[in-house]
Structure formats: structure tokens, C-alpha cells
Design a protein around this motif. Structure first.
Motif, PDB file in Angstrom:
ATOM      1  N   THR A  54     102.036  82.575 103.135  1.00  0.00           N
ATOM      2  CA  THR A  54     102.886  83.672 103.551  1.00  0.00           C
ATOM      3  C   THR A  54     102.049  85.075 103.209  1.00  0.00           C
ATOM      4  N   ILE A  55     101.279  85.179 101.828  1.00  0.00           N
ATOM      5  CA  ILE A  55     100.551  86.269 101.401  1.00  0.00           C
ATOM      6  C   ILE A  55      99.400  86.467 102.409  1.00  0.00           C
ATOM      7  N   LEU A  56      98.720  85.223 102.769  1.00  0.00           N
ATOM      8  CA  LEU A  56      97.675  85.130 103.247  1.00  0.00           C
ATOM      9  C   LEU A  56      97.770  84.982 104.799  1.00  0.00           C
ATOM     10  N   ARG A  57      99.072  85.321 105.338  1.00  0.00           N
ATOM     11  CA  ARG A  57      99.008  85.057 106.860  1.00  0.00           C
ATOM     12  C   ARG A  57      98.318  85.983 107.835  1.00  0.00           C
ATOM     13  N   GLU A  58      97.903  86.978 107.406  1.00  0.00           N
ATOM     14  CA  GLU A  58      97.241  88.005 108.357  1.00  0.00           C
ATOM     15  C   GLU A  58      95.682  87.683 108.080  1.00  0.00           C
ATOM     16  N   GLY A  59      95.172  86.880 107.223  1.00  0.00           N
ATOM     17  CA  GLY A  59      93.868  86.260 107.228  1.00  0.00           C
ATOM     18  C   GLY A  59      92.897  87.534 106.685  1.00  0.00           C
ATOM     19  N   ASN A  60      93.251  88.094 106.210  1.00  0.00           N
ATOM     20  CA  ASN A  60      92.442  89.309 105.412  1.00  0.00           C
ATOM     21  C   ASN A  60      92.409  89.379 103.973  1.00  0.00           C
ATOM     22  N   GLY A  61      92.683  88.168 103.339  1.00  0.00           N
ATOM     23  CA  GLY A  61      92.669  88.084 102.000  1.00  0.00           C
ATOM     24  C   GLY A  61      91.467  88.051 101.166  1.00  0.00           C
ATOM     25  N   ILE A  62      91.158  88.440  99.991  1.00  0.00           N
ATOM     26  CA  ILE A  62      90.121  88.131  99.068  1.00  0.00           C
ATOM     27  C   ILE A  62      90.409  86.935  98.147  1.00  0.00           C
ATOM     28  N   LEU A  63      89.560  85.872  98.295  1.00  0.00           N
ATOM     29  CA  LEU A  63      90.017  84.531  97.649  1.00  0.00           C
ATOM     30  C   LEU A  63      89.044  84.410  96.497  1.00  0.00           C
ATOM     31  N   PHE A  64      89.603  84.128  95.189  1.00  0.00           N
ATOM     32  CA  PHE A  64      89.107  83.595  94.201  1.00  0.00           C
ATOM     33  C   PHE A  64      89.767  82.119  93.682  1.00  0.00           C
ATOM     34  N   MET A  65      89.016  81.615  92.837  1.00  0.00           N
ATOM     35  CA  MET A  65      89.670  80.278  92.349  1.00  0.00           C
ATOM     36  C   MET A  65      88.878  79.739  91.206  1.00  0.00           C
ATOM     37  N   GLU A  66      89.858  78.900  90.500  1.00  0.00           N
ATOM     38  CA  GLU A  66      89.303  78.333  89.331  1.00  0.00           C
ATOM     39  C   GLU A  66      89.573  76.692  89.385  1.00  0.00           C
ATOM     40  N   THR A  67      88.632  76.043  89.315  1.00  0.00           N
ATOM     41  CA  THR A  67      88.730  74.452  89.497  1.00  0.00           C
ATOM     42  C   THR A  67      88.817  73.654  88.420  1.00  0.00           C
ATOM     43  N   THR A  68      88.838  74.303  87.324  1.00  0.00           N
ATOM     44  CA  THR A  68      89.027  73.733  85.998  1.00  0.00           C
ATOM     45  C   THR A  68      90.632  73.980  85.461  1.00  0.00           C
ATOM     46  N   ASP A  69      90.731  73.263  84.627  1.00  0.00           N
ATOM     47  CA  ASP A  69      92.636  73.260  84.040  1.00  0.00           C
ATOM     48  C   ASP A  69      92.655  74.872  83.174  1.00  0.00           C
ATOM     49  N   ARG A  70      91.514  75.531  82.984  1.00  0.00           N
ATOM     50  CA  ARG A  70      91.257  76.701  82.150  1.00  0.00           C
ATOM     51  C   ARG A  70      92.325  77.711  82.531  1.00  0.00           C
ATOM     52  N   MET A  71      93.185  78.156  81.744  1.00  0.00           N
ATOM     53  CA  MET A  71      93.996  79.199  81.738  1.00  0.00           C
ATOM     54  C   MET A  71      93.639  80.499  81.098  1.00  0.00           C
ATOM     55  N   ASN A  72      92.609  80.575  80.322  1.00  0.00           N
ATOM     56  CA  ASN A  72      92.317  81.583  79.642  1.00  0.00           C
ATOM     57  C   ASN A  72      90.965  82.210  80.177  1.00  0.00           C
ATOM     58  N   PRO A  73      90.852  82.758  81.288  1.00  0.00           N
ATOM     59  CA  PRO A  73      89.524  83.094  81.785  1.00  0.00           C
ATOM     60  C   PRO A  73      88.904  84.057  80.960  1.00  0.00           C
ATOM     61  N   GLY A 173      91.158  81.739 105.975  1.00  0.00           N
ATOM     62  CA  GLY A 173      90.153  83.023 106.240  1.00  0.00           C
ATOM     63  C   GLY A 173      90.353  84.073 105.304  1.00  0.00           C
ATOM     64  N   GLY A 174      89.475  85.153 105.675  1.00  0.00           N
ATOM     65  CA  GLY A 174      89.358  86.245 104.815  1.00  0.00           C
ATOM     66  C   GLY A 174      87.894  86.428 104.106  1.00  0.00           C
ATOM     67  N   ILE A 175      87.748  86.825 102.776  1.00  0.00           N
ATOM     68  CA  ILE A 175      86.581  86.815 102.215  1.00  0.00           C
ATOM     69  C   ILE A 175      86.538  85.860 101.068  1.00  0.00           C
ATOM     70  N   TYR A 176      85.701  85.009 100.649  1.00  0.00           N
ATOM     71  CA  TYR A 176      85.641  84.076  99.441  1.00  0.00           C
ATOM     72  C   TYR A 176      84.524  84.921  98.608  1.00  0.00           C
ATOM     73  N   MET A 177      84.981  84.949  97.239  1.00  0.00           N
ATOM     74  CA  MET A 177      84.117  85.491  96.343  1.00  0.00           C
ATOM     75  C   MET A 177      83.943  84.348  94.930  1.00  0.00           C
ATOM     76  N   ASP A 178      82.782  84.222  94.581  1.00  0.00           N
ATOM     77  CA  ASP A 178      82.736  83.567  93.276  1.00  0.00           C
ATOM     78  C   ASP A 178      83.426  84.493  92.115  1.00  0.00           C
ATOM     79  N   ALA A 179      83.925  83.703  90.893  1.00  0.00           N
ATOM     80  CA  ALA A 179      84.687  84.707  90.054  1.00  0.00           C
ATOM     81  C   ALA A 179      83.665  85.345  89.056  1.00  0.00           C
ATOM     82  N   ASP A 180      82.448  85.092  89.554  1.00  0.00           N
ATOM     83  CA  ASP A 180      81.121  86.116  88.751  1.00  0.00           C
ATOM     84  C   ASP A 180      80.511  87.184  89.428  1.00  0.00           C
ATOM     85  N   VAL A 181      81.547  87.607  90.625  1.00  0.00           N
ATOM     86  CA  VAL A 181      81.164  88.605  91.459  1.00  0.00           C
ATOM     87  C   VAL A 181      81.830  89.844  91.424  1.00  0.00           C
ATOM     88  N   ILE A 182      81.226  90.872  90.943  1.00  0.00           N
ATOM     89  CA  ILE A 182      82.059  92.321  90.926  1.00  0.00           C
ATOM     90  C   ILE A 182      81.581  93.099  91.925  1.00  0.00           C
TER      91      ILE A 182
END
Length: 342
Positions: A54-73, A173-182
């Protein structure tokens, strides 16, 4: 008498046929109505349910992710997300987290975001769970995922991250960024890849629309050439192999971008003005501070940071100055709490 009986019989038959036809017509109308109603409710549910689609339905999102179970980034992750929320105020910034519980309503998402005080004030930031088994459905990655044994993988966190970025881009769709990209300023193109250096294509930042064929090619190459024990083989290796096949080895003149097919191929300075052997420069004090006018964002090479370097308030280092400007809420939180984690 016989003639009257025949007429009576024909009349009865006509009445029965008419009744049956009418009942059949009503049944068919009922079926059509049921189908229309079920389709209507399916559409209604899909448009009114709350989730990443729903949130990304327009395909213009900026996407980040965490692939470990870490909850205190660490603060760098929070700074990366906050900087994107500032640079792209009219676009949804979504952080997919493997350790996050299921979210089925807007209230669930708001409660999840309250765990991250530096992000909770940004209305365009959203948190959703990362479920790889669902994400990889109907993609070339699903057979690989069903067969692979994470416990035997040397770089599972990283190769699973590589796979997820391809699938996320294919799906949303959108823009993907690693979580160490400012982020520093908006990226002017929606469809782009970037050079990490002259002969290597980056996997840290890229932009495509949903179901773009290039993302499918990335997934196919990921599976066909899988060598999870080789660092980078499934990330920049995939990008480099596919892009080289499509466009050859691009040559950059000065700081000009080039084209690969119908998408932009960015110069290394757009995200990598500091290359990976020099990653410690982010934690140095600069006599002459660069404006990074040729860059849209800065990649921090966090994998190289085995020493655990972090932003220290009062150090006057480049990373501190970037935090102050690009993620002020994160910076103030660290200043108040003297902690680089939440």
C-alpha cells in the motif's frame, strides 16, 4: 379428448421449461452477482489493507533493509534513514527489518516506529517486516532460497541482503540504498545504476521501476553464478557481470555520467567520492572540507569498519559534520544520551 390431453401436456411442458429457464437465469444472475461482489471485496481489501504494498504502490519509495534479527541498529543506520527522509520529504522511506513482528494495521506500524525515537517524528518513514520466504515467491530466487543452507554460508547476512535488494526492487520499484549510505541531495533520475569504480558496478544504490526487466536479469545471474563463499560475488559481482554484458565497460570522461541502454550509469563520484581503501577519512578531521557537490549520497563502507569506529560528538570529524547537517535528530539523540545505539 386425446387432442385436449395433448394440448394440456404441451402446456405443462412449456410451463415447466419456462420455470426451469427462469430459475436457471436467476441462478446465473446470482453467480454473476456473487462473483462481482467477491471481486469488489477483494479489491476493497487490497486497497484498504495496510502494508508495504500500500505504502509503496506508486513505486517511488526509498528502500532500506536489515537482514539480521538486530533491533537496535547503530547510529549510522538511523542517520542513513533520517537523511533520506529529509532529502525525499514527499516520498515514502521504508525500512524492512527481519526481526520486526508482523504489521497488519497502521496502528501496528506506528507502535513499531515508536521503538526508534529518532525516526518517529518523520511522517514519511515506515517500518515493515522482511519475510524472505514471501519476498522471493514468483522470482528466480525462490528455488535457490529453498535449497540454500544459511548455516553453511560464510557471508549469509550479506548474500541474503544481495538477494533481497533485487527482489524488493522487482516487487516495489523505487530507489534502494544500503543502510550505510547518507543522502545529501535528491537523485535526479528514477532509473539508474552507478559505478563503484572504473571497472566495478555498485550494488549499494540503484533505482528502477517495479517489474523492470533488469532486476529480473540480476536475480537470474545471482542464481546461475552463485558463489556465496566469495565476498562481493553476489552483489557488485552480479551488477558488474550483467551490466558488462549489456553495455560493455563504460568509460567516464571527467565527472560525466553515461548511459547503459535506456538508464543512467552514474560516475563513481555520485556515491563514492571516498573509495573503500580510504574509508577512514570519514572519521578524520578535514582541514579543507569538501562540499561533495558532485555527489548525491555518500557510501561509508561499513563492512570495512572492523575497528567499530563511530561518530563522536565534539570530534569535529567529517562524519560528525555530516550527522549534524543530514540527520540532526540522530545527532541530538547521541549528544543527549551519549550512545551510538538506541
Amino acid at each position: 379428448m386425446l387432442k385436449q390431453l395433448k394440448i394440456c401436456t404441451i402446456f405443462v411442458i412449456v410451463v415447466v421449461i419456462a420455470y426451469v429457464s427462469r430459475a436457471s437465469f436467476k441462478y446465473k444472475i446470482g453467480l454473476i452477482s456473487d462473483l462481482l461482489l467477491s471481486k469488489y471485496f477483494a479489491i476493497w481489501n487490497s486497497t484498504n489493507s495496510f502494508g508495504a504494498s500500500t505504502i509503496l504502490r506508486e513505486g517511488n519509495g526509498i528502500l532500506f533493509m536489515e537482514t539480521t534479527d538486530r533491533m537496535n541498529p547503530p547510529s549510522l543506520v538511523l542517520c542513513a534513514i533520517e537523511s533520506a527522509a529529509q532529502v525525499y520529504p514527499d516520498r515514502p522511506v521504508v525500512f524492512f527489518m527481519k526481526g520486526l513482528e508482523n504489521i497488519t494495521s497502521e496502528e501496528d506500524e506506528k507502535r513499531a516506529k515508536q521503538q526508534f525515537p529518532t525516526l518517529s517524528s518523520y511522517s514519511n518513514v515506515y517500518l515493515f517486516p522482511l519475510r524472505m520466504d514471501q519476498l522471493f515467491n514468483n522470482t528466480p530466487l525462490k528455488p535457490w532460497f529453498d535449497k540454500v543452507n544459511p548455516e553453511k554460508e560464510v557471508y549469509w547476512t550479506h548474500v541474503s541482503s544481495d538477494a533481497c535488494r533485487f527482489a524488493l526492487m522487482w516487487k516495489y520499484g523505487g530507489i534502494y540504498m544500503d543502510a550505510d549510505v547518507i543522502s545529501l541531495r535528491p537523485i535526479p533520475q528514477d532509473h539508474f545504476i552507478a559505478a563503484q569504480e572504473a571497472t566495478i558496478t555498485s550494488s549499494s544504490v540503484f533505482g528502477l521501476s517495479s517489474h523492470y526487466q533488469l532486476a529480473w536479469q540480476f536475480m537470474e545471474n545471482f542464481v546461475e553464478n552463485y558463489r556465496g563463499e566469495i565476498w562481493g560475488h553476489q552483489g557488485p559481482g552480479v551488477f558488474t557481470r550483467v551490466v558488462k554484458k549489456l553495455c560493455g565497460m563504460s568509460v567516464f570522461n571527467f565527472t560525466n555520467d553515461v548511459m547503459c541502454g535506456n538508464i543512467s550509469y552514474f560516475h563513481p563520484k555520485r556515491f563514492y567520492p571516498i573509495n573503500y581503501p580510504s574509508w577512514r577519512r570519514y572519521f578524520d578531521v578535514w582541514k579543507n572540507l569538501s562540499t561533495f557537490n558532485d555527489s548525491y549520497a555518500l557510501h561509508f563502507w561499513n563492512f570495512m569498519n572492523k575497528e567499530g569506529k563511530s561518530m563522536v560528538p565534539g570530534s569535529n570529524t567529517l562524519v560528525e559534520l555530516l550527522y549534524q547537517k543530514q540527520c540532526p535528530t540522530t545527532y541530538e539523540y547521541i549528544l543527549r544520551n551519549k550512545s551510538t545505539h538506541l
